[in-house]
Structures are given as C-alpha cells and as structure tokens.
Design a protein around this motif. Structure first.
Motif, short mmCIF file in Angstrom:
data_model
loop_
_atom_site.label_atom_id
_atom_site.label_comp_id
_atom_site.label_asym_id
_atom_site.label_seq_id
_atom_site.Cartn_x
_atom_site.Cartn_y
_atom_site.Cartn_z
N LYS A 566 0.86 -1.19 0.00
CA LYS A 566 0.00 0.00 0.00
C LYS A 566 0.89 1.22 0.00
O LYS A 566 1.85 1.32 0.75
CB LYS A 566 -0.88 0.00 1.26
N ARG A 567 0.59 2.19 -0.79
CA ARG A 567 1.47 3.35 -0.97
C ARG A 567 1.64 4.15 0.29
O ARG A 567 2.71 4.62 0.59
CB ARG A 567 0.92 4.24 -2.07
N LEU A 568 0.59 4.33 1.05
CA LEU A 568 0.68 5.26 2.16
C LEU A 568 1.24 4.64 3.43
O LEU A 568 1.82 5.34 4.24
CB LEU A 568 -0.71 5.86 2.45
N THR A 569 1.02 3.40 3.62
CA THR A 569 1.45 2.82 4.90
C THR A 569 2.65 1.89 4.74
O THR A 569 3.46 1.78 5.63
CB THR A 569 0.30 2.02 5.55
N TYR A 593 6.70 9.27 2.55
CA TYR A 593 6.39 9.45 3.97
C TYR A 593 5.65 10.77 4.19
O TYR A 593 4.77 10.88 5.04
CB TYR A 593 7.68 9.44 4.79
N ARG A 595 3.64 12.14 2.07
CA ARG A 595 2.25 11.94 1.69
C ARG A 595 1.50 11.17 2.75
O ARG A 595 0.30 11.33 2.94
CB ARG A 595 2.18 11.19 0.37
N ALA A 596 2.22 10.29 3.46
CA ALA A 596 1.58 9.51 4.51
C ALA A 596 1.42 10.29 5.80
O ALA A 596 0.88 9.79 6.78
CB ALA A 596 2.40 8.24 4.78
N ALA A 598 3.88 11.15 7.70
CA ALA A 598 4.79 10.56 8.68
C ALA A 598 5.99 11.47 8.88
O ALA A 598 7.13 10.99 8.95
CB ALA A 598 5.22 9.17 8.21
#
Lengths: 688, 318
Positions: A566-569, A593, A595-596, A598
């Motif tokens: 998964k791209r975000l996590t 990161y 974008r997430a 983080a």
C-alpha cells in the motif's frame, strides 16, 4: 478509376441484410432443442376431450370465487382464434413432425383436436423425427452418435458447436457496431466539399477516420486542383484506412510507414532496401492480380518518397492514387461476409421442442386465454418476494419457487387472496400441509357442470382434501379449493391440462378456467419463468455460475495489491535494477512518507543521522551533545538552538508536533549539516 | 560523395566489421552512425559482449588509430590526456600524448573513475582538443569516443552526471545476444574463427569519412519533419515522469543521426521512420526521471516510448 460512393452504401446494406439473416439463424440454432426435453423423462399422454354436451341446469359449484363455468362457445372461439397463430406449428403446419413418444401419445386422440388443429392428422401421418435422422433418442446428452456409446464425443461436439456459434454472433455484432459508426461518419462527411469546390491546403482539415472511398475521392479532388502534397497525404491515409478495414493494421496517429510495415510482417525485422528510381512501379498495376506484402511495401515507400522529398510529381501522385484505389477495392470486406453467408444455419428444418412455449407441451395458449379472461395479467419474472396489492388471484403452473416465496404466498393468501396451484411441488406441501399429496390416476376427469374429460395417467390427490372438491379423477379428488385463513387455495393435482395440446380441445379449456374460478381482478401468473430474472447484480452473477469466478478474481486482485504494497502505509522499494542512487531513493521515499503524514517519523530518523554525522565530522574530542553542538556552532546561542533541534528531532514521533514544526526543525538540522560540510571543505582547501 | 556511394560504403563497412563482431549488427550501425554524425557513443552493458573488439575492428576497417583507456578509481586525468614528462637526455619537458590522441578511443568502464578524470575525457570530447600546461593540442579527425559503463547497480561506481551524459550523442544498452546468435558464434569458433587473427580490409579512409559527414547535407528535410523532431524533444520537458528533459543538443543530434540513417539507405530525404529509429538512443540518457516515476519502475525508455506513441507523425492518420 473513380470509386463509387453509392457502391459502398449498397455493400453496406447488403452486409446488414446478411448479418441480420445470420443472426436470425444463429438465434434459431441456439433454440434447437435436445431431442427429448421432457423434464419428467417420460412423455405422458394427454387428457382426451369427450364429446360436447351442456352442463346440467341449476348445478352451480360452490367455489369461493364464482359459480362454475359451463361449457360455452367462448372458449371454443378463443382457442380456435389463438391456434390460428402460425407459431403453434403442431396445429397449423402440415409438415410438422412429432417425436416418437409424443406422436404415439397424441396422434391416438387426433379426433379430439382436429376441429381446432386441422393439420394435425397430416402431421400424425408423417414419420417421427427419429426415423428422419435414423438415430435413437438419448435423453442424457441429446447428442448421441448412432448408439456407438460415444456419448462423451457428443458432449464435446455440443460444446464446440455452441462455442463456434457464440464466436460467429460476437463477430457479426462487432462488425455491425463498426459499420454503424462508419455510417454515422459517412453521414457527417456527406456535407464535405464536392470535387469541384476548392480545398484548403492543410490536410488536418478533414475529420478523423473518414472512410476509404471518401479519402480517395478527396485525394482525387486535391489532385485535380493541383494540390499534389495534399493529395499524396490523403492517398496515404486512404491506404492505411483500407489496410485497417481489412484488419491488417491498427492505425494510429503516431505510427509511421515503417511501423505499419513491421506489423504487416508480424513484427519481424524490416530490412531496409535500396531506394532506386528503377524499382518504382510504373503506371497502374492493373495487370497484377496479387495483393502481396511486397506490393504494399513498395506502395507505402513510394508514397513516403513523394511526400517527403521536395517537389512531388503530379504524374507520380496520380499513379499512386490509382494504386491505392486498386488496393482498396481488393481489400473490400464484402468477401469476408460472403464467406460468412455460406456458413449460415437453416432454421426451418429444425425440430421444435415439445416444451417450448408454442410447442405441444408448452403453456402459451393457457397464458393467452388467461390474458383474455382476466382484467389484467402480469407474467411474473421476478422472484415472489411480495405480491402486488391489486392482485386478487395468483396462478402458479409449473413454477419452481423457493420456500421463502411459498411463505410469501402463504401470508398473502391468509390475508384474503386466492392462490391456484397446479401440480403442487414439495415446497408447497411443506408450507401448506401434506394433505395435498398426489398419486397416479386413470379415469375420467369430472366436475360439476362440466363435460367429463377422459384422461390417461394423470394424477389425483391421494385422499379427500379438507376443502371443496372441484373435480375428480375417477373417485379421487383432482382439484379442490380450501379456505385458508381469510383467503382460498385451489390445488390441482397435475398441470397437463394446462398444456397447449390439451387446451386445443376447447372442453379442456372450459374445465381449466372452471377450476381457476372467477378472475375478476389482477392476476399474477407464475410459471417456470418465474425467478429467472435476478433481483440484483450479485444474484445475477450467482445464477450465471460466475460467483466462484468473481470471488477468485477479487482474491487475485487483493493478493496482487498486497504484494505491491500500500502506498501510504507500507512503501515498496523499487527493484534493484531501477534504483539509481541511494540518495535519490531516499528522496523518493521521503516524499512517500510526506504523503503519509509521517513527518515525525522521518524527522526522528533524520535527526539520528544528523547526530551521527556530526559526531563523525565535527572536530571535537568529546562526544556529549553539548560539546558536539558547541564544536559545530559559531556561538553559544546557535549551539543551544542546535541542541534543542536535535533533542526535539530525535523524539519527533512522540511529541505530537505539527508538520510545520517538524519542517522547521528539519531546516535547522539541515543547515547545521551543511555548515559542517562547509567547515570541512574550507579546512581541506587550506591543507591543499 | 553521392548518396549511392555513401550507402555502399556504409554497408560494406558494417559487413566487414560484422565478420569479426558477430551478432551485434545494431551496435555496429550505431557506432558508425555516431561517427558519421560527428558524435560519441555510450554503451552500457556487462563485460564480454565484444565492445573492445568492436572499436578495434572499426578502427581497422576505417584505417583509424585506436586507443583504449581502462578507467579505474585511481586513474588520473593525465593518464587520459597525457602530460609533460621531463626528458633527461634533452633536458626538456616533452609532451607524451595520452590515449585520447587517437581517432577511435575506447573508454572502458568510464563510471569507475572519479569525476575529475571523467571530466578530462569529456572536455576533450566536447572541445576536440586537449590543453595541458597551457598548451592546446587538437585531437585527430575524425574523433570518436566509445565509452562503456557497467549497469548502474554495481558498487563502487561514479555515475556520470546528467550534464556530462548529454555530451554523448547516443546511448545504447548492450544486451546478451540471442541463443541462436550465440550458438552461431560458437559454431564459428568451432570452425576455426579467431577474431584476433582475422584480417580486416580497410573500407574507408579518414578523408572518406569526413566526406561522408559532409554528404549528410544532401539529405533533404521537410519542415514538418523538423517540427516532428522539435515536438518529440520538447515533449520530454513537459512529461509528468521527467524532472529534466532533453536539450536542443538532443534535437540536433536526432536530426543528424536521422540524416545519417537516411543516407545509409541511399535516400536523399528524411522520413519519420528515420527519426523514430534513433529516438531512444538519442533521448534515453538525457532524461532525468522524477523520483516518483523511478520508484514506480518507470525507465527512460518507457518515457520515450510513451512520447513516441503520443506524438502524431507528419502525414500520418489523424
């Protein structure tokens, strides 16, 4: 040679006619039945109509709906009128053929049906289908090879046959759609300038995907007007369009001649040839009848030469245009569809299935009579999950309902409705009680006020039901009506009486409608067709047997998405071969990161790296943070800020700061690192 | 030189080199096209694919001098360009030319040397001259550098920066030959083939090569072809997967190589196929991918292919 626009339309119309014929034959072949299609596995004989007589006066059966219907001319006329429909071939076609079992059962009673089916006697004199094809019937597969025991081969052939038919239908449908699109374009292009009108120089004035003959016409017009370059471009486009129509190439605006030639050679290596004036074909190649790849190659190359070399020659352009016209005529799709015509199927000699709606065992005549009798009738396709409020009677003949549907009907009947069930299935008995169990009966069907009807091997109830007996078979109840809470249930032991051939005897029709009672309101008609429609897409998929396939497909998609990450996590690292440098990879990861959201996590790691880097680079003998920050900073104040930034940064994911605060800390740390680099560089330069 | 003669000499040169370098005709053609177009060639591939043999053979066929530089991490710039060495006998400093003073130079594993050494070669490629201790010396003509580099995931390399990569006219990814070709190669060896002992005929002289370069002017180019080239290159600057697109140097390079390709086929005019034939080789090393695109596994070749597929060719269907 000028192409004929009208000829193109004529070909199109002929193609459409052929396509319709083929589709019709395909559909009819799809309806070709198995030789034996009797679900019960055994053809039963039909009830025989006795001679006409009038009911006794004053005798009116006490049914909940109405008084008994005596025999009346209404049904005689109705039945005769409906049977005039040519679709009731068993009644109207003198060349009709029965299957053996059906012939034996029906033709013994031909006198009973002759009045309404005048050709029945002739049909009964013809040999059955089995003798025509000299094959024995085989009810298991319907495709038996002369009893050689090769039933599995028959199954395979059956599958191949339907597969082929499906492909043919799909191909024709696709061709029809393409033709329709081209016709629309041609309609739009009919307002294009006539050959005598001036044309603009730029070749992109012309709408996309003009048909071949239109492009050739426009090219001819350009040539006549002296616009050689434009004529050449149009000739090229016409050539490509002709190749595309024959499905030799797939045109695209980004493709060059080399691309088309490569695809024509099935993506083999294209060996460049010498360009030589003497190689160019002279004049119109009318004498050459072959449409060869080499000729197409030479034609395209000649076009390229004239288009892209300065000073195109009019005589050469004319020659190329003539070649293109010849090419286009050779690639006409008519030949393809003429070939299809030869493979069409013959509908009219296919045997009619006894159980199709207009066949002897069908129920279409009952439905037509019911529609004529009832004020309004609804042929129920959907599942019976509810009954319309306006319905007063529900007639179920051969309906395969689920327990939930019988329950729905039970509730409705209890509320005051009238349910008529013929040949009650086990689910009905479970819902309404076992007293409606049946057994075979030989005898005469009798009903008060109705002419007795003789029958062979019909069924009757095992014992007297609790309701009122409407008709008997010998001494057993054949039909009865029972009060059910606020409503009524009429149960008929079997449904053969409802078949077309049975109703062909008008007395039978009178009996049937007597049993239905008074139809004074909206009638819901349930049959084998009930429930074939789906309530929702999921049910549709399940019915088609695709449920398991769809589930597997979804599972594959989930597994694929999981493998990709998964791209975000859970960012997935690129494969080693595509990674250029660690720094760029790190930069790309940092964007992910970001974008997430983080930033805190990223800052923590960055701070650790800064701290470690400073320790390695900074000229300090002590490794504690205070000494370290003092060594790399210009002043005490700067050192304090750096120390604060390092402390905050190393716990960034715990402190709950905002992203903006993280960025500020990041900038401070970055400048510290750059400052250390600058210091190191200056010291190195001094050494040099 | 007439175009027919150009085409004949081209074909003979390629055929002659192909006698020694088996199964690598596309590479040979790219090298010759680069030479004729006045550019340099960058080859990326693993060892053992005949790169050294190619340049040596090309030199023999062209009658050109050949020099080889093996780049290592400790290679100094003077090892490339040469330098002044004190001659005790004459008590003077003498200039000892480096291997770059050859008409054909093989720069093997250029990405193994540090940036300083790389720059020395790249400057020579650009300027066609070498300046040592203030004295500028011209390099011989024609001058072709054929540089090789290992695939980029190798450790201990110094990747060429994008600005330096731009100096190479073409970049070719050398892959392993097909099984059939490799089997043919082995069969040739079984039959006594020995590339080291094979004598190659000289097909071209340096003057003829220069003449061929001038013959490119005879290839006509329509304005729509120029527009096509411009559209292709400018598309790289706006592409969503590209951080830095190709420069006008790429447009010029694409034009020149397309002309050379047309001339090699005996044509005196350019067609869109000539442009498409070299688009990948011209553009792939001049594009800097966006990190996101790189993370998704998109390569420069993918980008060039998508640009070619999205750009309409002149005179094509709408």
């Amino acid at each position: 040679m000028r192409p004929d626009l009208r000829g193109g339309k004529a070909r199109g119309c002929l193609f459409a006619l052929v396509a319709v014929l083929l589709l019709t034959t395909s559909v009819c072949a799809a309806q070709a039945p198995a030789i034996s299609d009797d679900p019960s596995g055994e053809l039963e004989s039909l009830p025989e109509a006795a001679s006409a007589s009038t009911p006794e006066e004053g005798e009116t059966p006490e049914t909940p709906a109405s008084a008994a219907l005596p025999l009346n001319p209404f049904f005689e006329k109705e039945v005769r009128d409906h049977l005039q429909d040519g679709r009731y071939r068993f009644c109207q076609d003198p060349n009709y053929r029965f299957f053996r079992a059906e012939k034996e059962s029906l033709c013994s009673q031909v006198e009973a049906f002759e009045q309404n089916c005048p050709t029945l006697r002739n049909a009964c004199q013809r040999p059955p289908w089995e003798e025509e094809f000299k094959t024995e019937t085989d009810e298991s597969s319907g495709w038996n090879l002369n009893g050689l025991g090769l039933d599995f081969v028959g199954v395979i052939l059956k599958i191949l046959f339907w597969l082929t038919m499906g492909l043919v239908v799909a191909y024709i449908a696709r061709a029809l759609i393409r033709r329709a699109q081209l016709w629309r374009e041609e309609l739009a292009s009919e307002t294009a300038p006539t050959p005598a009108s001036p044309l603009k120089e730029r070749q992109d004035n012309f709408p996309e995907e003009l048909r071949t003959h239109v492009l050739l016409t426009l090219a001819r017009a350009s040539l006549d007007s002296g616009k050689i370059t434009e004529a050449l471009h149009l000739t090229y486009r016409a050539t490509i369009r002709a190749l595309a129509d024959a499905e030799w190439v797939k045109p695209h605006r980004s493709k060059t001649s080399g691309d088309y030639l490569r695809s024509l050679r099935e993506r083999g290596p294209l060996t460049p040839t010498r360009w030589d004036e003497s190689d160019a074909p002279q004049g119109v190649p009318g004498a050459q009848s072959d449409l060869s790849l080499d000729r197409v190659t030479m034609h395209l190359r000649d076009l390229d030469r004239e288009r892209f070399r300065g000073g195109p020659r009019p005589e050469k352009a004319s020659s190329l245009l003539a070649q293109a016209e010849v090419l286009a005529s050779r690639l006409s799709p008519l030949l393809i569809f003429l070939a299809l015509l030869l493979s069409g199927c013959d509908r009219f000699n296919a045997p009619q299935s006894p159980h199709e709606p207009y066949g002897p065992r069908g129920n279409q005549l009952f439905e037509d009579l019911l529609r004529a009798q009832a004020p309004s009738l609804h042929r129920r396709l959907q599942r019976v999950l509810e009954v319309p409020e306006e319905a007063s009677t529900v007639v179920a003949v051969g309906a395969k309902l689920r327990p939930l549907e019988w329950k729905t009907l039970n509730n409705w009947v209890s509320g005051g409705g009238h349910l008529v069930v013929a040949a009650p299935p086990s689910q009905f008995l479970d819902e309404f009680g076992q007293e409606f169990g049946t057994s075979p009966c030989e005898g005469t069907l009798t009903a008060p006020g109705i002419v007795p009807v003789k029958t062979d091997e019909t069924r009757a109830f095992k014992s007297d039901t609790s309701g009122e007996i409407l008709a008997r078979c010998a001494d057993k109840p054949f039909a009865s009506t029972v009060e059910w809470n606020d409503g009524w249930v009429t149960v008929i032991a079997d449904d053969h009486l409802f078949q077309n051939v049975s109703l062909a005897a008008s007395h039978n029709a009178s009996l049937v409608f007597h049993l239905l009672g008074n139809l004074d309101g909206h009638v819901e008609y349930l049959g084998p067709f009930t429930g074939r429609g789906s309530q929702n897409p999921l049910e549709s998929i399940t019915r088609a047997g695709f449920g398991w396939w769809v589930f597997q497909l979804l599972l594959l998609i989930v597994i694929y998405a999981w493998s990709r990450g998964k791209r975000l996590t859970s960012p997935v690292d690129p494969s080693g071969s595509t990674r250029r440098a660690f720094s760029e990879h790190a930069r790309a990861l940092s964007r992910m990161y970001e974008r997430a959201g983080a930033s805190g996590w990223a800052l923590r790691h960055y701070s650790e790296w800064v701290y470690d880097t400073l320790r390695r680079r900074a000229p300090s003998t002590r490794s504690d943070m205070k000494s370290l920050t003092r060594a790399v900073s210009g002043s005490e104040q700067e050192a304090n800020k750096l120390r604060e930034a390092l402390t905050i940064g190393r716990r960034a994911d715990e402190l709950g700061e905002t992203e903006a605060q993280h960025h500020a800390t990041f900038r401070r740390l970055k400048s510290a690192i750059l400052g250390v680099s600058e210091v190191s560089h200056k010291k190195t330069s001094k050494k040099d | 030189m007439e175009l027919q003669e150009f085409s004949d000499k081209y074909e003979r040169t390629v055929s002659e080199v192909s006698r020694v370098v088996l199964g690598q005709r596309p590479i040979i053609e790219h090298a010759l096209i680069a030479l004729i177009s006045g550019g340099h060639l960058l080859l990326e591939g693993v060892p053992g694919l005949g790169k050294t043999l190619l340049v040596r053979s090309l030199g023999a066929v062209l009658g050109a001098s050949f020099g080889r530089i093996q780049f290592t991490p400790d290679l100094m710039p003077s090892d490339v360009t040469g330098g002044n060495v004190f001659n005790a006998k004459s008590s003077n400093f003498e200039f000892i030319p480096g291997p770059v003073f050859n008409q054909l130079v093989l720069a093997d594993e250029i990405n193994r040397a540090p940036a300083k050494t790389q720059s020395a070669l790249l400057e020579a490629m650009q300027e066609r001259s070498v300046t040592v201790d203030g004295t500028t010396r011209e390099l011989p003509a024609p001058f072709l550098v054929l540089a090789t580099q290992n695939p980029i995931e190798s450790q201990g390399t110094y990747p060429l920066p994008e600005a330096q990569l731009d100096r190479f006219l073409l970049k070719v990814n050398v892959t392993y030959p097909s099984q059939e070709v490799e089997q043919e190669l082995l069969s040739a060896y079984v039959a006594g083939f020995n590339p080291q002992k094979l004598k190659l005929s000289q097909v071209l002289s340096a003057d003829e090569l220069i003449d061929m370069q001038e013959t490119l002017q005879k290839v006509q180019v329509r304005p729509e072809i120029l527009e096509y080239i411009t559209r292709l290159v400018s598309s790289t600057r706006d592409h969503r997967s590209i951080d830095v697109g190709a420069s006008p140097r790429a447009s010029v390079g694409l034009l020149q190589t397309a002309r050379a390709h047309a001339a090699s086929l005996g044509r005196d005019f350019l067609v869109p196929d000539d442009v498409k034939s070299f688009a990948h080789a011209i553009l792939r090393h001049r594009l800097v991918l966006h990190p996101d695109a790189e993370l998704e596994g998109i390569t420069q070749d993918d980008v060039v292919s998508s640009i070619l597929a999205e750009t309409s060719v002149p005179g094509g269907v709408s």
